[in-house]
Design a protein around this motif. Structure first.
Motif, PDB file in Angstrom:
ATOM      1  N   UNK A 182     107.456  49.551  54.619  1.00  0.00           N
ATOM      2  CA  UNK A 182     106.412  49.832  55.855  1.00  0.00           C
ATOM      3  C   UNK A 182     106.351  51.626  56.170  1.00  0.00           C
ATOM      4  N   UNK A 183     105.311  51.904  56.438  1.00  0.00           N
ATOM      5  CA  UNK A 183     105.107  53.397  57.041  1.00  0.00           C
ATOM      6  C   UNK A 183     104.149  53.460  58.397  1.00  0.00           C
ATOM      7  N   UNK A 184     105.104  54.199  59.596  1.00  0.00           N
ATOM      8  CA  UNK A 184     103.558  54.149  60.030  1.00  0.00           C
ATOM      9  C   UNK A 184     102.878  52.949  60.705  1.00  0.00           C
ATOM     10  N   UNK A 185     102.729  52.967  61.212  1.00  0.00           N
ATOM     11  CA  UNK A 185     102.339  50.816  61.550  1.00  0.00           C
ATOM     12  C   UNK A 185     101.258  50.607  60.410  1.00  0.00           C
ATOM     13  N   UNK A 186     100.008  51.406  59.757  1.00  0.00           N
ATOM     14  CA  UNK A 186      99.340  51.242  59.063  1.00  0.00           C
ATOM     15  C   UNK A 186      99.465  50.817  57.344  1.00  0.00           C
ATOM     16  N   UNK A 187     100.300  51.517  56.675  1.00  0.00           N
ATOM     17  CA  UNK A 187     100.175  51.637  55.979  1.00  0.00           C
ATOM     18  C   UNK A 187     101.475  51.376  55.089  1.00  0.00           C
ATOM     19  N   UNK A 188     101.794  51.179  53.709  1.00  0.00           N
ATOM     20  CA  UNK A 188     102.957  50.988  52.794  1.00  0.00           C
ATOM     21  C   UNK A 188     102.508  52.132  52.144  1.00  0.00           C
ATOM     22  N   UNK A 189     104.169  52.736  51.494  1.00  0.00           N
ATOM     23  CA  UNK A 189     104.422  54.145  50.666  1.00  0.00           C
ATOM     24  C   UNK A 189     105.517  53.372  49.322  1.00  0.00           C
ATOM     25  N   UNK A 190     105.451  54.034  48.641  1.00  0.00           N
ATOM     26  CA  UNK A 190     106.000  54.729  47.017  1.00  0.00           C
ATOM     27  C   UNK A 190     106.399  55.258  46.832  1.00  0.00           C
ATOM     28  N   UNK A 191     107.846  55.852  46.557  1.00  0.00           N
ATOM     29  CA  UNK A 191     108.008  56.793  46.388  1.00  0.00           C
ATOM     30  C   UNK A 191     108.743  57.254  44.557  1.00  0.00           C
ATOM     31  N   UNK A 192     107.856  58.168  44.829  1.00  0.00           N
ATOM     32  CA  UNK A 192     107.629  58.270  42.747  1.00  0.00           C
ATOM     33  C   UNK A 192     108.311  59.357  42.496  1.00  0.00           C
ATOM     34  N   UNK A 193     108.980  58.498  40.876  1.00  0.00           N
ATOM     35  CA  UNK A 193     110.539  59.546  40.568  1.00  0.00           C
ATOM     36  C   UNK A 193     109.076  61.153  40.445  1.00  0.00           C
ATOM     37  N   UNK A 194     110.604  61.700  40.202  1.00  0.00           N
ATOM     38  CA  UNK A 194     110.474  63.134  40.242  1.00  0.00           C
ATOM     39  C   UNK A 194     109.851  63.309  38.910  1.00  0.00           C
ATOM     40  N   UNK A 195     108.540  64.275  39.270  1.00  0.00           N
ATOM     41  CA  UNK A 195     107.815  64.871  38.366  1.00  0.00           C
ATOM     42  C   UNK A 195     106.837  63.700  37.753  1.00  0.00           C
ATOM     43  N   UNK A 196     106.852  62.440  37.725  1.00  0.00           N
ATOM     44  CA  UNK A 196     105.593  62.140  37.834  1.00  0.00           C
ATOM     45  C   UNK A 196     104.246  62.334  38.302  1.00  0.00           C
ATOM     46  N   UNK A 197     103.631  61.683  37.080  1.00  0.00           N
ATOM     47  CA  UNK A 197     102.249  62.196  36.640  1.00  0.00           C
ATOM     48  C   UNK A 197     101.291  60.688  37.274  1.00  0.00           C
ATOM     49  N   UNK A 198     101.213  59.756  37.363  1.00  0.00           N
ATOM     50  CA  UNK A 198     100.374  58.446  37.564  1.00  0.00           C
ATOM     51  C   UNK A 198      99.022  57.590  37.168  1.00  0.00           C
ATOM     52  N   UNK A 199      99.358  57.447  36.656  1.00  0.00           N
ATOM     53  CA  UNK A 199      97.598  57.341  35.081  1.00  0.00           C
ATOM     54  C   UNK A 199      97.439  55.960  35.582  1.00  0.00           C
ATOM     55  N   UNK A 200      98.362  54.913  35.984  1.00  0.00           N
ATOM     56  CA  UNK A 200      97.717  53.058  35.966  1.00  0.00           C
ATOM     57  C   UNK A 200      98.915  52.948  37.412  1.00  0.00           C
ATOM     58  N   UNK A 201      98.973  52.221  38.349  1.00  0.00           N
ATOM     59  CA  UNK A 201      98.999  51.862  39.542  1.00  0.00           C
ATOM     60  C   UNK A 201      98.683  50.355  39.896  1.00  0.00           C
ATOM     61  N   UNK A 202      99.371  49.094  39.701  1.00  0.00           N
ATOM     62  CA  UNK A 202      99.067  47.434  39.890  1.00  0.00           C
ATOM     63  C   UNK A 202      99.541  47.135  40.893  1.00  0.00           C
ATOM     64  N   UNK A 203      99.600  47.005  42.423  1.00  0.00           N
ATOM     65  CA  UNK A 203      99.843  46.672  43.315  1.00  0.00           C
ATOM     66  C   UNK A 203     100.287  45.151  43.667  1.00  0.00           C
ATOM     67  N   UNK A 204     101.308  44.604  44.101  1.00  0.00           N
ATOM     68  CA  UNK A 204     100.995  43.202  44.627  1.00  0.00           C
ATOM     69  C   UNK A 204     101.696  43.433  46.145  1.00  0.00           C
TER      70      UNK A 204
END
Length: 177
Positions: free
Chosen positions: A99-121
């Protein structure tokens, strides 16, 4: 009277056309979607019936905003979930959402990660579970990192191509000098 109506109609068109063009600039339609979505935080929006989920990708983290009717924010109280991230080097990692703030959630990325696809549950406070897929993130938003003109005064690592709010603290992003 006819001249007045014509003039009024022309004026309405002139005012509405730039607004419609602005909305289209910030709207995106994904494969399988029936309509485009305007992203309130400058990210990528996908349908998650009856909700929408917006992903705002930063160099060190992913922020997810659950949106309700008319793209209104849904409080994050009681939510939990995870995101499976596929990087451009094909490495796959599952990250917890916090949980972050009161309106969103966050995920910390591994160092140097360049994201192509994200599948959220994501599971909401009322125990509704949804799975949302964001694809081609390295292609769709790769150009923004270069043209980032706005940053958070408290979090210099947060950058965006357009004004908005910091996904970490909610402060308004300011134009870089």
């Amino acid at each position: 009277m006819h001249v007045f109506r014509s003039l009024l109609a022309s004026l309405v068109f002139l005012v509405a056309a730039p607004l419609a063009a602005h909305a289209q600039q910030h709207a995106e339609m994904a494969a399988g979607e029936t309509h485009a979505h305007v992203a309130p935080h400058g990210g990528v929006v996908r349908s998650a019936s009856p909700y929408h989920l917006e992903l705002v990708a930063q160099p060190t983290e992913l922020a997810f905003y659950l949106l309700g009717a008319k793209m209104s924010p849904v409080p994050n109280k009681g939510m939990k979930g995870s995101v499976m991230v596929q990087q451009t080097n094909n490495a796959t990692t599952t990250l917890p959402l916090t949980l972050a703030g009161d309106d969103h959630l966050t995920a910390k990325l591994p160092a140097g990660a360049k994201v192509r696809t994200a599948i959220v549950t994501l599971t909401t406070a009322d125990s509704k579970t949804m799975t949302v897929r964001f694809e081609k993130l390295d292609e769709a938003r790769g150009h923004q990192a270069v043209g980032a003109a706005y940053t958070c005064p408290m979090h210099p690592d947060v950058a965006a191509a357009q004004p908005g709010k910091c996904p970490k603290c909610g402060m308004a992003l300011v134009k870089k000098s």
